[in-house]
Design an enzyme around this catalytic site. Structure first.
Site, short mmCIF file in Angstrom:
data_model
loop_
_atom_site.label_atom_id
_atom_site.label_comp_id
_atom_site.label_asym_id
_atom_site.label_seq_id
_atom_site.Cartn_x
_atom_site.Cartn_y
_atom_site.Cartn_z
N ARG A 56 0.87 -1.17 0.00
CA ARG A 56 0.00 0.00 0.00
C ARG A 56 0.91 1.22 0.00
O ARG A 56 2.12 1.11 0.13
CB ARG A 56 -1.03 -0.02 1.14
CG ARG A 56 -0.68 -0.73 2.39
CD ARG A 56 0.48 -0.13 3.15
NE ARG A 56 0.26 1.29 3.35
CZ ARG A 56 1.21 2.17 3.57
NH1 ARG A 56 2.49 1.81 3.61
NH2 ARG A 56 0.95 3.45 3.74
N ASP A 244 -1.76 10.70 -2.08
CA ASP A 244 -2.16 9.71 -3.08
C ASP A 244 -2.46 10.35 -4.42
O ASP A 244 -2.39 9.69 -5.47
CB ASP A 244 -3.38 8.92 -2.59
CG ASP A 244 -2.95 7.99 -1.48
OD1 ASP A 244 -2.85 8.46 -0.33
OD2 ASP A 244 -2.66 6.81 -1.78
O1 MRU Z 1 -4.44 3.14 2.28
P1 MRU Z 1 -2.97 3.33 2.12
O2 MRU Z 1 -2.18 2.73 3.24
O3 MRU Z 1 -2.49 2.91 0.77
O4 MRU Z 1 -2.77 4.89 2.22
C1 MRU Z 1 -1.48 5.42 2.08
C2 MRU Z 1 -1.43 6.89 2.27
O5 MRU Z 1 -2.42 7.55 2.47
C3 MRU Z 1 -0.09 7.54 2.11
O6 MRU Z 1 0.01 8.68 2.92
C4 MRU Z 1 0.11 7.97 0.65
O7 MRU Z 1 -0.14 6.90 -0.21
C5 MRU Z 1 1.44 8.49 0.39
S1 MRU Z 1 2.66 7.21 0.40
C6 MRU Z 1 4.16 7.86 0.08
#
Ligand code: MRU
Length: 353
Positions: A56, A244
């Site tokens: 993730r 994201d």
């Molecule tokens: O649901 P996730 O764990 O994939 O969410 C990840 C995040 O929100 C991070 O802050 C984002 O992807 C930036 S990662 C460098």
């Protein structure tokens, strides 16, 4: 078939590894108490691993998807030979359908698709592998670069708050928000990192605290609701987070709770830094309102660690990202430069570089 544990060092920088001609992921669902690599041999396995949170974090999802295309191409070549392209479009769609918010996924698939479009009937695997490895390498280089740029913005030693996990585990390596923190710590600018635990997946307690501990960076865990009180006490210079997807006007989609953190930061005069490679910037969406926000199963909120917490029959809302308006962001830090007080014009200038 039982696969022997690969000889890959267990470290946050090794979340996504191409090793011995195979794709391995460090299983982030069971960290930090268990450290296991999973070997993926089909495109469905790769898409499921992204959907189910084995891997993730926006850049790590992009890098994994790129290697997923290699896996798909290799299987298509084995099964269909020179007609491999007939299978690949569906495989790209399978990967694209895994998670909706992190634009790095679609960015990486587009880049792989461009290489596919240039190829003929030859075995596609070697060239696609080279492209996926380039995407991986470039992500690490971008993070090191933006890490140093972000560290320069921190003018005096201070403590910081981070949310979710935007570290090496969430990227090709080094990390974005944690990349800034690593670079800043190396030059004596970080006194302590406060990591929000980040319900419901607990990326803060399970992943961020583990990573920072590995690097001997002082870290204290907070329940998400404690961040505003901590800011009110003083001593916090910055909130540093990843993203994201960043819209063309500088609005920032990131883990649910980031918006609330930014509102609290504004109230307390704490600065907000968003650290992300330009593969996270999506100039095709005008504002954050156009960013698709993933909603996951209510069970993730109603349960914790496999145990039911909520009363039976109770519903829960589980949006996993939110949008922080550009007006609450002091700096967007990318490998191509820093945008202070982001606006559409400044984002366009950055992306034109
Ligand atoms: O649901 P996730 O764990 O994939 O969410 C990840 C995040 O929100 C991070 O802050 C984002 O992807 C930036 S990662 C460098």
């Amino acid at each position: 078939m039982e696969v022997p544990m690969p000889n890959i060092p267990v470290h946050a920088d090794n979340a996504v590894v191409w090793h011995d001609e195979h794709l391995y992921l460090l299983d982030q669902r069971i960290l930090p108490l268990q450290t296991e690599f999973i070997r993926l041999t089909t495109v469905e396995e790769v898409a499921n691993a992204i959907r189910d949170m084995v891997v993730r974090g926006a850049p790590a999802i992009g890098v994994t998807a790129a290697f997923g295309v290699v896996v798909a191409a290799r299987n298509a070549w084995e099964n269909k030979g020179a007609r491999w392209k007939s299978a690949i479009a569906a495989d790209l769609s399978t990967l694209a359908a895994s998670r909706p918010t992190a634009v790095n996924l679609f960015w990486a698939l587009d880049r792989m698709q461009k290489v596919i479009a240039e190829m003929g009937a030859e075995n596609p695997a070697p060239r696609l592998l080279a492209e996926a490895q380039a995407i991986h390498k470039e992500d690490v280089a971008a993070n090191r670069c933006l890490g140093d740029l972000g560290a320069e913005l921190i003018t005096e030693p201070t403590s910081v708050i981070t949310h979710c996990n935007a570290g090496a585990l969430a990227t090709g390596g080094y990390g974005t928000a944690l990349g800034v923190i690593r670079s800043a710590f190396a030059v004596g600018k970080i006194q302590r990192v406060y990591a929000d635990e980040t319900r419901p997946w607990l990326q803060g307690s399970r992943l961020t605290a583990w990573e920072l501990n590995q690097d001997n960076i002082p870290v204290t865990l907070l329940i998400d609701g404690a961040a505003a009180s901590l800011m009110a006490r003083g001593g916090i210079g910055w909130v540093i987070v990843g993203s994201d997807r960043i819209a063309a006007n500088g609005d920032v989609a990131n883990k649910i709770g980031t918006y609330g953190l930014a509102v609290a930061a504004k109230h307390h005069g704490v600065k907000v830094m968003v650290a992300a490679p330009t593969s996270t910037v999506d100039m095709s969406v005008a504002t954050g309102a156009d960013i698709p926000i993933e909603e996951r199963d209510a069970a993730e909120v109603l349960n914790c660690g496999g145990k039911q917490l909520g009363a039976s029959g109770v519903d829960a809302w589980n949006p996993v990202f939110d949008v922080t308006p550009a007006s609450l962001v002091d700096a967007i830090v990318t490998e191509m430069g820093v945008v202070l007080q982001p606006s559409s014009e400044k984002m366009a200038n950055l992306m034109a570089r």
